[in-house]
Design a protein around this motif. Structure first.
Motif, PDB file in Angstrom:
ATOM      1  N   ILE A   1     -28.068 -10.725  33.287  1.00  0.00           N
ATOM      2  CA  ILE A   1     -26.510  -8.821  33.557  1.00  0.00           C
ATOM      3  C   ILE A   1     -27.139  -7.761  33.887  1.00  0.00           C
ATOM      4  O   ILE A   1     -26.705  -7.555  34.900  1.00  0.00           O
ATOM      5  N   ALA A   2     -28.247  -7.194  33.730  1.00  0.00           N
ATOM      6  CA  ALA A   2     -29.359  -6.394  34.068  1.00  0.00           C
ATOM      7  C   ALA A   2     -28.983  -6.688  36.104  1.00  0.00           C
ATOM      8  O   ALA A   2     -28.843  -5.552  36.766  1.00  0.00           O
TER       9      ALA A   2
ATOM     10  N   ASP B   1     -28.436  -0.720  45.066  1.00  0.00           N
ATOM     11  CA  ASP B   1     -28.266   0.761  44.911  1.00  0.00           C
ATOM     12  C   ASP B   1     -28.028   1.611  44.385  1.00  0.00           C
ATOM     13  O   ASP B   1     -27.111   2.969  44.591  1.00  0.00           O
ATOM     14  N   LEU B   2     -26.710   0.806  43.485  1.00  0.00           N
ATOM     15  CA  LEU B   2     -25.906   1.480  42.897  1.00  0.00           C
ATOM     16  C   LEU B   2     -26.632   1.464  41.260  1.00  0.00           C
ATOM     17  O   LEU B   2     -26.851   3.438  41.358  1.00  0.00           O
ATOM     18  N   ARG B   3     -27.295   1.676  41.130  1.00  0.00           N
ATOM     19  CA  ARG B   3     -28.654   1.316  40.098  1.00  0.00           C
ATOM     20  C   ARG B   3     -29.180   3.031  40.581  1.00  0.00           C
ATOM     21  O   ARG B   3     -29.469   3.686  39.696  1.00  0.00           O
TER      22      ARG B   3
ATOM     23  N   ALA C   1     -20.166  -4.421  37.753  1.00  0.00           N
ATOM     24  CA  ALA C   1     -19.921  -4.093  39.440  1.00  0.00           C
ATOM     25  C   ALA C   1     -19.386  -5.575  39.659  1.00  0.00           C
ATOM     26  O   ALA C   1     -19.086  -6.577  39.462  1.00  0.00           O
ATOM     27  N   TRP C   2     -18.763  -5.244  40.575  1.00  0.00           N
ATOM     28  CA  TRP C   2     -17.443  -6.393  42.016  1.00  0.00           C
ATOM     29  C   TRP C   2     -17.816  -5.398  42.969  1.00  0.00           C
ATOM     30  O   TRP C   2     -17.220  -4.249  43.858  1.00  0.00           O
ATOM     31  N   GLY C   3     -17.973  -6.384  44.184  1.00  0.00           N
ATOM     32  CA  GLY C   3     -17.810  -5.661  45.788  1.00  0.00           C
ATOM     33  C   GLY C   3     -18.094  -5.152  46.139  1.00  0.00           C
ATOM     34  O   GLY C   3     -19.527  -4.557  45.973  1.00  0.00           O
ATOM     35  N   ASP C   4     -17.493  -3.631  46.419  1.00  0.00           N
ATOM     36  CA  ASP C   4     -17.123  -2.468  46.047  1.00  0.00           C
ATOM     37  C   ASP C   4     -17.021  -1.695  45.179  1.00  0.00           C
ATOM     38  O   ASP C   4     -16.761  -0.499  45.870  1.00  0.00           O
TER      39      ASP C   4
END
Length: 144
Positions: free
Chosen positions: A15-16, A22-24, A88-91
């Motif tokens: 899951i992590a 880059d989001l994290r 999270a998904w795509g953008d």
């Protein structure tokens, strides 16, 4: 039992791993910018069309959010997100959870528990928070 624990550990790691690095980093930078009242970082990480629905139901925009963090007499202590919600998904992504915030507002101490959801969008190759909804979770009943 050991096999079951290993399965849970693997599932948690999987899951992590779904959250892009880059989001994290953007989420971590945003959390630190709030604690440090770093206006430049907040302006970078908050989208120009940002909308916040705060815990009292008031709608705020990017400049109002940043002004709150930079106002004299306002400071929050470092916090940890509990009961995380991370999708999270795509953008796009939802990053949220429960926080116990402590700090000062107008020079007076405060402590409160909030549940929040930040909606993130990847635009022009960079992640920015575009929407936040904050609510006050129900307090446990003291009957018994």
């Amino acid at each position: 039992m050991a096999v079951l624990l290993a399965c849970f550990a693997w599932a948690a790691a999987a899951i992590a791993a779904e959250i892009p690095a880059d989001l994290r980093k953007a989420v971590d930078d945003y959390d630190h910018a709030q604690v440090k009242a770093d206006g430049a970082e907040l302006r970078r990480l908050v989208a120009d069309d940002y909308v916040l629905v705060n815990s009292s139901g008031k709608v705020q925009n990017k400049s109002e959010l940043i002004a709150d963090y930079l106002s004299p007499g306002y400071k929050i202590e470092p916090f940890k997100v509990l009961e995380p919600v991370e999708k999270a998904w795509g953008d796009g992504a939802v990053m949220g959870g429960l926080v116990h915030l402590k700090g000062t507002s107008e020079g007076k101490p405060f402590a409160l528990t909030l549940r929040f959801a930040d909606i993130w969008a990847k635009r022009n190759g960079k992640w920015q928070v575009v929407y936040t909804h904050v609510s006050v979770p129900p307090q446990p009943s003291s009957s018994g």
